[in-house]
Design an enzyme around this catalytic site. Structure first.
Site, PDB file in Angstrom:
ATOM      1  N   ARG A   1       0.817  -1.218   0.000  1.00  0.00           N
ATOM      2  CA  ARG A   1       0.000   0.000   0.000  1.00  0.00           C
ATOM      3  C   ARG A   1       0.848   1.264   0.000  1.00  0.00           C
ATOM      4  O   ARG A   1       0.486   2.268  -0.583  1.00  0.00           O
ATOM      5  CB  ARG A   1      -0.857   0.026   1.267  1.00  0.00           C
ATOM      6  CG  ARG A   1      -2.107  -0.736   1.067  1.00  0.00           C
ATOM      7  CD  ARG A   1      -3.114  -0.416   2.141  1.00  0.00           C
ATOM      8  NE  ARG A   1      -4.039  -1.538   2.183  1.00  0.00           N
ATOM      9  CZ  ARG A   1      -4.269  -2.274   3.251  1.00  0.00           C
ATOM     10  NH1 ARG A   1      -3.700  -1.995   4.389  1.00  0.00           N
ATOM     11  NH2 ARG A   1      -5.095  -3.286   3.193  1.00  0.00           N
TER      12      ARG A   1
ATOM     13  N   LYS B   1       1.715 -17.702   6.881  1.00  0.00           N
ATOM     14  CA  LYS B   1       0.794 -17.822   7.997  1.00  0.00           C
ATOM     15  C   LYS B   1       0.430 -16.424   8.488  1.00  0.00           C
ATOM     16  O   LYS B   1       1.197 -15.510   8.216  1.00  0.00           O
ATOM     17  CB  LYS B   1       1.400 -18.637   9.125  1.00  0.00           C
ATOM     18  CG  LYS B   1       2.675 -18.022   9.705  1.00  0.00           C
ATOM     19  CD  LYS B   1       3.101 -18.732  10.933  1.00  0.00           C
ATOM     20  CE  LYS B   1       2.338 -18.235  12.149  1.00  0.00           C
ATOM     21  NZ  LYS B   1       3.203 -17.785  13.235  1.00  0.00           N
TER      22      LYS B   1
ATOM     23  N   ASP C   1       5.129 -23.074   6.246  1.00  0.00           N
ATOM     24  CA  ASP C   1       5.396 -23.183   7.679  1.00  0.00           C
ATOM     25  C   ASP C   1       6.916 -23.181   7.732  1.00  0.00           C
ATOM     26  O   ASP C   1       7.553 -24.181   7.379  1.00  0.00           O
ATOM     27  CB  ASP C   1       4.844 -24.490   8.252  1.00  0.00           C
ATOM     28  CG  ASP C   1       5.047 -24.549   9.752  1.00  0.00           C
ATOM     29  OD1 ASP C   1       6.144 -24.142  10.207  1.00  0.00           O
ATOM     30  OD2 ASP C   1       4.142 -24.989  10.471  1.00  0.00           O
ATOM     31  N   HIS C   2       7.508 -22.081   8.140  1.00  0.00           N
ATOM     32  CA  HIS C   2       8.952 -21.960   7.919  1.00  0.00           C
ATOM     33  C   HIS C   2       9.755 -22.983   8.741  1.00  0.00           C
ATOM     34  O   HIS C   2      10.915 -23.234   8.443  1.00  0.00           O
ATOM     35  CB  HIS C   2       9.446 -20.526   8.134  1.00  0.00           C
ATOM     36  CG  HIS C   2       9.641 -20.124   9.557  1.00  0.00           C
ATOM     37  ND1 HIS C   2       8.621 -19.703  10.363  1.00  0.00           N
ATOM     38  CD2 HIS C   2      10.751 -20.075  10.330  1.00  0.00           C
ATOM     39  CE1 HIS C   2       9.097 -19.424  11.561  1.00  0.00           C
ATOM     40  NE2 HIS C   2      10.384 -19.626  11.579  1.00  0.00           N
TER      41      HIS C   2
ATOM     42  N   LYS D   1      13.600 -25.521   8.031  1.00  0.00           N
ATOM     43  CA  LYS D   1      14.798 -25.565   8.878  1.00  0.00           C
ATOM     44  C   LYS D   1      15.549 -26.878   8.623  1.00  0.00           C
ATOM     45  O   LYS D   1      14.945 -27.942   8.591  1.00  0.00           O
ATOM     46  CB  LYS D   1      14.417 -25.466  10.356  1.00  0.00           C
ATOM     47  CG  LYS D   1      13.923 -24.072  10.754  1.00  0.00           C
ATOM     48  CD  LYS D   1      13.662 -23.999  12.254  1.00  0.00           C
ATOM     49  CE  LYS D   1      12.936 -22.719  12.630  1.00  0.00           C
ATOM     50  NZ  LYS D   1      13.788 -21.552  12.804  1.00  0.00           N
TER      51      LYS D   1
ATOM     52  N   GLU E   1      10.953 -19.435  23.456  1.00  0.00           N
ATOM     53  CA  GLU E   1      11.540 -18.194  22.936  1.00  0.00           C
ATOM     54  C   GLU E   1      11.825 -17.265  24.097  1.00  0.00           C
ATOM     55  O   GLU E   1      11.046 -17.204  25.056  1.00  0.00           O
ATOM     56  CB  GLU E   1      10.563 -17.511  21.989  1.00  0.00           C
ATOM     57  CG  GLU E   1      10.291 -18.292  20.734  1.00  0.00           C
ATOM     58  CD  GLU E   1       9.450 -17.466  19.774  1.00  0.00           C
ATOM     59  OE1 GLU E   1      10.033 -16.792  18.924  1.00  0.00           O
ATOM     60  OE2 GLU E   1       8.215 -17.485  19.905  1.00  0.00           O
TER      61      GLU E   1
ATOM     62  N   ASP F   1      -0.252 -18.925  17.144  1.00  0.00           N
ATOM     63  CA  ASP F   1       1.031 -18.438  16.619  1.00  0.00           C
ATOM     64  C   ASP F   1       2.046 -19.570  16.424  1.00  0.00           C
ATOM     65  O   ASP F   1       2.767 -19.608  15.437  1.00  0.00           O
ATOM     66  CB  ASP F   1       1.603 -17.384  17.581  1.00  0.00           C
ATOM     67  CG  ASP F   1       2.839 -16.711  17.013  1.00  0.00           C
ATOM     68  OD1 ASP F   1       2.825 -16.377  15.818  1.00  0.00           O
ATOM     69  OD2 ASP F   1       3.829 -16.529  17.760  1.00  0.00           O
TER      70      ASP F   1
ATOM     71  N   HIS G   1       3.877 -24.570  13.714  1.00  0.00           N
ATOM     72  CA  HIS G   1       5.229 -25.100  13.908  1.00  0.00           C
ATOM     73  C   HIS G   1       5.238 -26.328  14.824  1.00  0.00           C
ATOM     74  O   HIS G   1       5.846 -27.346  14.527  1.00  0.00           O
ATOM     75  CB  HIS G   1       6.162 -24.038  14.504  1.00  0.00           C
ATOM     76  CG  HIS G   1       6.120 -22.725  13.772  1.00  0.00           C
ATOM     77  ND1 HIS G   1       5.928 -22.649  12.425  1.00  0.00           N
ATOM     78  CD2 HIS G   1       6.256 -21.449  14.191  1.00  0.00           C
ATOM     79  CE1 HIS G   1       5.954 -21.376  12.042  1.00  0.00           C
ATOM     80  NE2 HIS G   1       6.147 -20.625  13.108  1.00  0.00           N
TER      81      HIS G   1
ATOM     82  N   LYS H   1       6.545 -17.522  24.972  1.00  0.00           N
ATOM     83  CA  LYS H   1       7.360 -16.314  24.805  1.00  0.00           C
ATOM     84  C   LYS H   1       7.940 -15.944  26.165  1.00  0.00           C
ATOM     85  O   LYS H   1       7.361 -16.270  27.201  1.00  0.00           O
ATOM     86  CB  LYS H   1       6.477 -15.150  24.336  1.00  0.00           C
ATOM     87  CG  LYS H   1       5.844 -15.363  22.976  1.00  0.00           C
ATOM     88  CD  LYS H   1       6.695 -14.775  21.894  1.00  0.00           C
ATOM     89  CE  LYS H   1       6.045 -14.891  20.534  1.00  0.00           C
ATOM     90  NZ  LYS H   1       7.027 -14.935  19.447  1.00  0.00           N
TER      91      LYS H   1
HETATM   92  C1  BG6 Z   1       6.722 -17.114  13.822  1.00  0.00           C
HETATM   93  C2  BG6 Z   1       5.895 -16.559  14.941  1.00  0.00           C
HETATM   94  O1  BG6 Z   1       5.934 -17.927  12.987  1.00  0.00           O
HETATM   95  O2  BG6 Z   1       7.784 -17.899  14.356  1.00  0.00           O
HETATM   96  C3  BG6 Z   1       6.761 -15.734  15.882  1.00  0.00           C
HETATM   97  O3  BG6 Z   1       4.863 -15.756  14.415  1.00  0.00           O
HETATM   98  C4  BG6 Z   1       7.944 -16.540  16.351  1.00  0.00           C
HETATM   99  O4  BG6 Z   1       6.001 -15.276  16.994  1.00  0.00           O
HETATM  100  C5  BG6 Z   1       8.680 -17.168  15.163  1.00  0.00           C
HETATM  101  O5  BG6 Z   1       8.814 -15.675  17.067  1.00  0.00           O
HETATM  102  C6  BG6 Z   1       9.747 -18.125  15.637  1.00  0.00           C
HETATM  103  O6  BG6 Z   1      10.540 -18.511  14.548  1.00  0.00           O
HETATM  104  P1  BG6 Z   1      12.042 -18.965  14.748  1.00  0.00           P
HETATM  105  O7  BG6 Z   1      12.470 -19.375  13.379  1.00  0.00           O
HETATM  106  O8  BG6 Z   1      12.790 -17.786  15.285  1.00  0.00           O
HETATM  107  O9  BG6 Z   1      12.011 -20.089  15.726  1.00  0.00           O
END
Ligand code: BG6
Length: 502
Positions: free
Chosen positions: A62, A165, A194-195, A199, A233, A252, A257, A353
């Site tokens: 935007r 996501k 889903d990252h 990994k 985290e 989240d 994950h 967190k």
């Molecule tokens: C994201 C979440 O998908 O993954 C975040 O939205 C989180 O809240 C993050 O911090 C964690 O990813 P990684 O790769 O740092 O473990």
């Protein structure tokens, strides 16, 4: 000399298959994800010459921005976040094909301009109409965009949609989103990210299980006492209150994950490593997954405390968070996979967190040796065997075994056999996004979530959220910098177990 020429390993990577020429369009190009993850990943791919030979990037968002300003901002992002040293030559080859378009996702204004720009770039870069659209936008913006793209689809080339996501907010909205997408695109054109699946250590779990003969025979309820998965985290919500207040830890991390880690740990061996075979097996696990009830679920929210020596505020004091917010920042749960391999074997999971430190691990705890034949007390320091997969940091795998303490007598103590990525391989670990962007360009969906998988994940989340409607925990219930509420410890103590020592 370029970075690749200085490093023979990088040079070797060039021999791998390269994707077809294409244009990558990033929706949400002014956001954090683009600067912190996508652009550094694209740069890393450019360094390794893994991008298509003919390639262009179009940022769309935007915010008003010129092509030059976009390039400058992305250059800064690469300098700040890329894992390789900055190389002017690599950068200019990448940035030459970079453009920006102002686009309001809510209506179709700008879409024609986008199409015209892409057609023009096709001529300039000979990209043949091939497109990767990356949706780094909220789920509400996706449906309209997908429709606009489908309506303007040309006759030539392929289209792939990469979708970030959150994919919906619950089962109903995820189903609707799937339906909106599937109205115009086939499943093999859709890449839901889903990252965690990108990994290295998560993929290595597949290698560990299915490339070695020794684990599979004991990977079941007969030999495994239980599994513990931790996604801890130390960071807080990093200014994302608007999103996090709606999501909480359950949407989240748990929904995506964490459940993917469970699925990969528990799945049956796929017959091959194709997208459908792997995802068929994962979806079976997700279908078989259940929580035995509200007593086996723990919710937490952090109050003020100290994380790694630094004083931090509580969740309710974070900017943008309601002072009486009931959003959870921690979840622990006992889960069961109802099948022959895993019946009655608990999977204890926890995520949160502002915990004591960043640590993602999968711990497979084996049953105790049935009868250690040594004298009484000799094995006091001995714990059951644990196979510990360090997803991050200190990526690697470690096996806890009993060993004899040197000297007289037969005293046994637990020691560790370790494999550390840093020690075994020379090339540093790629970021998850490098692998995933490349796979999507190559059309390989193995490491992406299929529509039925995502719906199964939401079905479990909906069941849990439903159980939570009935009570109101006294938040905050853990201090920042600890390992979560005491109820999470009790969850395991009740079963005569405890979380792995830190
Ligand atoms: C994201 C979440 O998908 O993954 C975040 O939205 C989180 O809240 C993050 O911090 C964690 O990813 P990684 O790769 O740092 O473990």
């Amino acid at each position: 000399m370029t970075v690749a020429e200085q490093n023979p390993l990088l040079e070797g990577l060039r021999l791998r298959r390269r994707p077809d020429p294409c244009i990558l369009v990033i929706f949400g190009a002014s956001g954090d994800l683009t600067s912190k993850k996508l652009m550094p990943a694209l740069y890393a791919l450019a360094v390794r010459r893994l991008l298509p030979e003919r390639f262009a990037i179009v940022g769309a968002a935007r915010t008003e921005e010129s092509d030059d300003d976009f390039r400058e901002r992305m250059k800064k992002a690469v300098q700040d976040y890329a894992r390789d040293p900055f190389d002017e030559e690599v950068w200019s080859s990448l940035s030459n094909g970079m453009h920006y378009i102002t686009l309001d996702f809510a209506d179709d204004r700008g879409e024609d301009e986008l199409r015209d720009t892409l057609t023009k770039l096709d001529d300039e870069h000979e990209t043949g109409g091939n497109r990767v659209y990356y949706f780094a936008v909220p789920p509400s913006a996706i449906g309209t965009l997908v429709q606009e793209i489908a309506e303007r689809r040309g006759a030539d080339g392929w289209i792939r949609l990469i979708i970030e996501k959150p994919f919906g907010h619950d089962l109903q909205s995820a189903r609707e989103l799937n339906a909106e997408i599937q109205e115009h695109f086939a499943e093999n054109e859709v890449f839901r990210i889903d990252h965690y699946l990108g990994k290295e250590t998560v993929q290595n779990m597949l290698a560990l299980r299915f490339a070695n003969g020794i684990f599979e025979p004991i990977w079941n309820r007969q030999f495994i006492d239980h599994v513990q998965i931790t996604v801890a985290e130390s960071i807080g919500i990093e200014g994302r209150a608007g999103y996090y207040e709606q999501a909480g830890a359950i949407r989240d991390i748990f929904q995506n994950h964490l459940l993917q880690l469970v699925a990969i740990t528990a799945m049956e061996p796929p017959i091959d490593f194709t997208a459908d075979s792997v995802r068929n097996e994962k979806v079976k696990v997700l279908k078989a997954l259940h929580t035995p009830g509200p007593k086996h679920l723990v919710r937490g929210q952090y109050g003020p405390g100290f994380v790694e020596g630094e004083e931090v505020r509580g969740y309710r004091e974070e900017e943008g968070v309601a002072p009486s917010s009931m959003t959870e920042t921690f979840v622990a749960a006992k889960l069961y996979v109802d099948n022959w391999r895993w019946a009655d074997t608990p999977f204890y999971v926890r995520m949160g967190k502002r915990l004591a430190r960043r640590e993602t691990t999968i711990a497979i705890q084996f049953k105790r040796a049935p009868h250690p034949p040594f004298e009484d007390g000799s094995a006091e320091g001995l714990r059951p065997n644990v196979l510990l997969i360090h997803v991050q940091p200190n990526e690697g795998v470690s096996l806890a075994i009993g060993a004899k303490v040197p000297g007289q007598g037969m005293t046994i103590r637990t020691v560790h056999m370790d494999f550390l990525y840093g020690g075994a391989f020379r090339e540093g670990l790629p970021d998850a996004y490098e692998r995933l962007i490349l796979d999507a360009m190559l059309g390989d969906a193995t490491l992406f979530t299929r529509s039925d998988e995502i719906e199964e994940q939401w079905a479990l989340v909906d069941a849990i959220v439903g159980m939570w409607q009935r009570d109101r925990p006294a938040f905050p219930n853990y201090a920042a910098g600890t390992w979560g509420p005491s109820a999470a410890d009790e969850l395991l103590h009740r079963d005569g177990r405890s979380w792995r020592r830190h």
